[in-house]
Motif scaffolding. Structure first.
Motif, PDB file in Angstrom:
ATOM      1  N   PRO A  14      -4.926   5.028  -3.797  1.00 34.12           N
ATOM      2  CA  PRO A  14      -5.548   6.089  -3.002  1.00 34.12           C
ATOM      3  C   PRO A  14      -6.684   6.740  -3.772  1.00 34.12           C
ATOM      4  CG  PRO A  14      -3.479   6.859  -3.916  1.00 34.12           C
ATOM      5  CD  PRO A  14      -3.599   5.420  -4.297  1.00 34.12           C
ATOM      6  N   HIS A  68      -9.583  12.631  -1.822  1.00 37.75           N
ATOM      7  CA  HIS A  68     -10.336  13.017  -0.640  1.00 37.75           C
ATOM      8  C   HIS A  68      -9.983  14.456  -0.271  1.00 37.75           C
ATOM      9  CE1 HIS A  68      -6.570  11.073   0.632  1.00 37.75           C
ATOM     10  NE2 HIS A  68      -6.486  12.111   1.413  1.00 37.75           N
ATOM     11  N   PHE A  95      -1.765   8.882   0.077  1.00 34.87           N
ATOM     12  CA  PHE A  95      -1.847   8.391   1.460  1.00 34.87           C
ATOM     13  C   PHE A  95      -1.120   9.298   2.445  1.00 34.87           C
ATOM     14  CE2 PHE A  95      -2.360   4.199  -0.811  1.00 34.87           C
ATOM     15  CZ  PHE A  95      -3.712   4.123  -0.560  1.00 34.87           C
ATOM     16  N   GLU A 143      -3.610  11.542   4.082  1.00 33.09           N
ATOM     17  CA  GLU A 143      -4.865  10.919   4.460  1.00 33.09           C
ATOM     18  C   GLU A 143      -5.272  11.263   5.885  1.00 33.09           C
ATOM     19  OE1 GLU A 143      -6.693   6.695   3.089  1.00 33.09           O
ATOM     20  OE2 GLU A 143      -4.988   6.703   4.454  1.00 33.09           O
TER      21      GLU A 143
END
Lengths: 326, 274
Positions: free
Chosen positions: A307, A310, A321, A324
């Motif tokens: 991953p 973000h 994740f 996500e």
């Protein structure tokens, strides 16, 4: 107003080769102590770097202090790369970035008077006359709460807390913009910790100096920092403003770190994560997400893909994740 | 805590004053021969007299005077050889320990080579090529000493450079030379001083052995080793010629070693903090 960026760390990597044999060396691989990390520190701000032993915190601080050369990536202070500097440019950089280390018993030369230790960065750069330097030593001792006449004494005459004050005075001498604090209070008695932390905050408020605080103690980080980055096996797994992070922990590893701290209200039931097993060897980190071997929420995908960091909410970055979709 | 070794200190002090004030203290010249008075025994043996308290040798030279002047040569050689050999060893040890890597490897292989080399043979070779004399003696003994100094100091530096204050000195902008001089050197001086005292005995014995073998200071200059060598043919009938300087060497080396042991315990900071 957006504060100006003082320090920018870009895709920094430090791999140590592991070899066997003396004459005919055989490479066994690389320890990825720091593996592709990026962050920034604004002027006058504090970034906390948290993680368990061996996660690469100290290597990161050594890279930022230019005590080690990175394998890849760069560190920029006031927009200028710090590695590969020579002569005058290196001296200029040294004056801007200083450090206080964890062990007050090891960070002072037992054969050097406190005054000489404090003035060392000034003497090296030829900052001023003997008279001016003596005046600056008095000023610095006063700032850290020691008496001017103590400049003539040797380190063995001081306690751990006082030694840490001396180390801080020495770091402040050249009026740096950044001070790397590598576990500055963890070797001290609990009663002394708050004093030193408040001293650090006072100095920051007055001199607008930025701190990189390397710590494993979450209470210290919460008290001291504006931003927090959580490291695991050479990677940053969660990076957010401290207030945001302490209100909304997202990464399972960060949750586990928080679970390891004694809760302020022990009766309240919270979802705890107790990690099993040891940190995998950084010589051979697991594929996919590095945390998947110990993560209670690991999915099949975590073993295959890695991953990336973000943004989940403004300013809050996570590499997992699970978050996500947001 | 160990008691102050007063007896060794007094013996060392006596020997040093003997060396310094030799011309004032010695009753006779150490080289003038009085063949009429040859082979007289010390005062406490039958036939001895107060005229020659420690007796005379085969050339009628006063043993006491030769002993007093001999202390000069022994101590000067010790001082010079320890300064030269110890200084070289200290420098090499600091440089090898601080820089590590290839520098360390090269220097330490040199040290290994120095250890395997037979020192006495080398000294004899030097004596043959450079001629006998104080300089040859000092060079030969320095070559014997430097390697052990270098190895021990290097070990000390390896431990020292892991301490945070060395990394912090770099952060403050100190050059390697400055770090070695102001941070490393002052912290290995204790060890160095202990090594010096512990090696005085080694040097005195080396000087005596080399003089005995004829590779030292040329006769008739008195040295303790040479005096032993002179008397070895007459050990049966005039034992005092060899035995008296032998006792002097034993006493000095023993005193210096006891003093060195005490210094080591005294200067070890781990013991001092107790």
């Amino acid at each position: 107003m957006i504060p100006e960026t003082l320090l920018r760390v870009e895709r920094l990597r430090k791999h140590y080769p592991v070899t066997k044999g003396i004459l005919f060396t055989k490479s066994l691989g690389f320890v990825r102590a720091v593996d592709d990390i990026s962050f920034t520190i604004a002027a006058g701000e504090t970034l906390g770097l948290v993680g368990e032993s061996g996660c690469g915190k100290t290597t990161t601080s050594k890279l930022i202090l230019n005590l080690e050369e990175p394998t890849d990536g760069q560190v920029l202070l006031q927009g200028k790369p710090i590695h590969g500097l020579r002569g005058e440019a290196l001296r200029e950089y040294r004056a801007l970035a200083q450090a206080v280390f964890q062990d007050p018993w090891s960070s002072l030369n037992p054969r050097m008077t406190v005054g000489r230790t404090i003035a060392e960065s000034l003497i090296v750069t030829g900052w001023g006359s003997g008279e001016e330097i003596a005046e600056r030593i008095r000023e610095l001792l006063d700032q850290v709460g020691l008496r001017a006449e103590q400049a003539m004494q040797y380190p063995h005459e001081f306690s751990g807390g006082q030694r840490q004050r001396i180390a801080l005075a020495a770091a402040l001498a050249s009026r740096p913009k950044l001070i790397v604090l590598d576990e500055p209070v963890s070797a001290l008695d609990v009663s002394i910790r708050a004093q030193i932390m408040n001293l650090l905050k006072d100095i920051q408020a007055r001199d607008n100096v930025a701190y990189l605080l390397v710590a494993h103690d979450l209470a210290t980080v919460r008290h001291m920092t504006d931003q927090t980055a959580v490291m695991y096996l050479g990677r940053i797994v969660e990076y957010a403003p401290t207030k945001l992070l302490f209100g909304n922990v997202l990464h399972p590893y960060t949750k586990a770190l928080f679970s390891a701290v004694l809760p302020p209200r022990p009766n309240r039931q919270e979802d705890e994560i107790v990690l099993a097993g040891d940190v995998p060897s950084p010589l051979n980190p697991p594929g996919g997400c590095r945390f998947h071997t110990r993560c209670p929420f690991a999915m099949a995908r975590c073993a295959r893909e890695e991953p990336q960091l973000h943004e989940v909410e403004p300013g809050h970055l996570v590499s997992c994740f699970l978050h996500e979709a947001a | 805590m160990h008691r102050v070794p007063w007896i060794p200190i007094v013996i060392i002090a006596v020997m040093i004053s003997m060396a310094v004030f030799a011309p004032q203290l010695a009753p006779y010249s150490p080289i003038d021969q009085t063949l009429r008075d040859k082979l007289l025994p010390p005062v406490w043996v039958d036939g001895g007299s107060m005229k020659y308290i420690l007796g005379t040798d085969a050339f009628g030279r006063d043993i006491l005077s030769r002993l007093i002047f001999g202390a000069r040569v022994s101590l000067i050689v010790a001082l010079l050889a320890l300064t030269a050999g110890g200084g070289v060893g200290l420098t090499i040890g600091i440089v090898a320990g601080y820089f590590g890597g290839t520098v360390d490897n090269v220097l330490m292989r040199l040290v290994d080579a120095a250890f395997t080399f037979p020192a006495i043979l080398f000294a004899l070779l030097l004596a043959v090529t450079m001629g006998q004399g104080l300089t040859t003696l000092v060079i030969a003994i320095s070559l014997l000493l430097w390697a052990s100094f270098a190895r021990i100091i290097r070990g000390e530096v390896l431990a020292l450079k892991q301490r945070d204050f060395v990394a912090l000195a770099r952060v403050r902008g100190c050059s390697p030379a400055r770090i070695m001089l102001t941070h490393i050197l002052p912290n290995v001086l204790n060890t160095f001083m202990v090594l010096v005292t512990l090696n005085i005995g080694v040097v005195i014995i080396a000087e005596a052995s080399l003089s005995f073998l004829g590779a030292g200071v040329p006769p008739p200059t008195p040295t303790w080793g040479l005096m032993i060598s002179d008397g070895r043919g007459r050990i049966a009938d005039a034992w005092w010629i060899s035995v008296i300087p032998g006792i002097a060497i034993t006493l000095l080396v023993l005193s210096v070693n006891l003093f060195g042991d005490w210094m080591r315990d005294r200067l070890d900071p781990r013991l001092r903090q107790l």
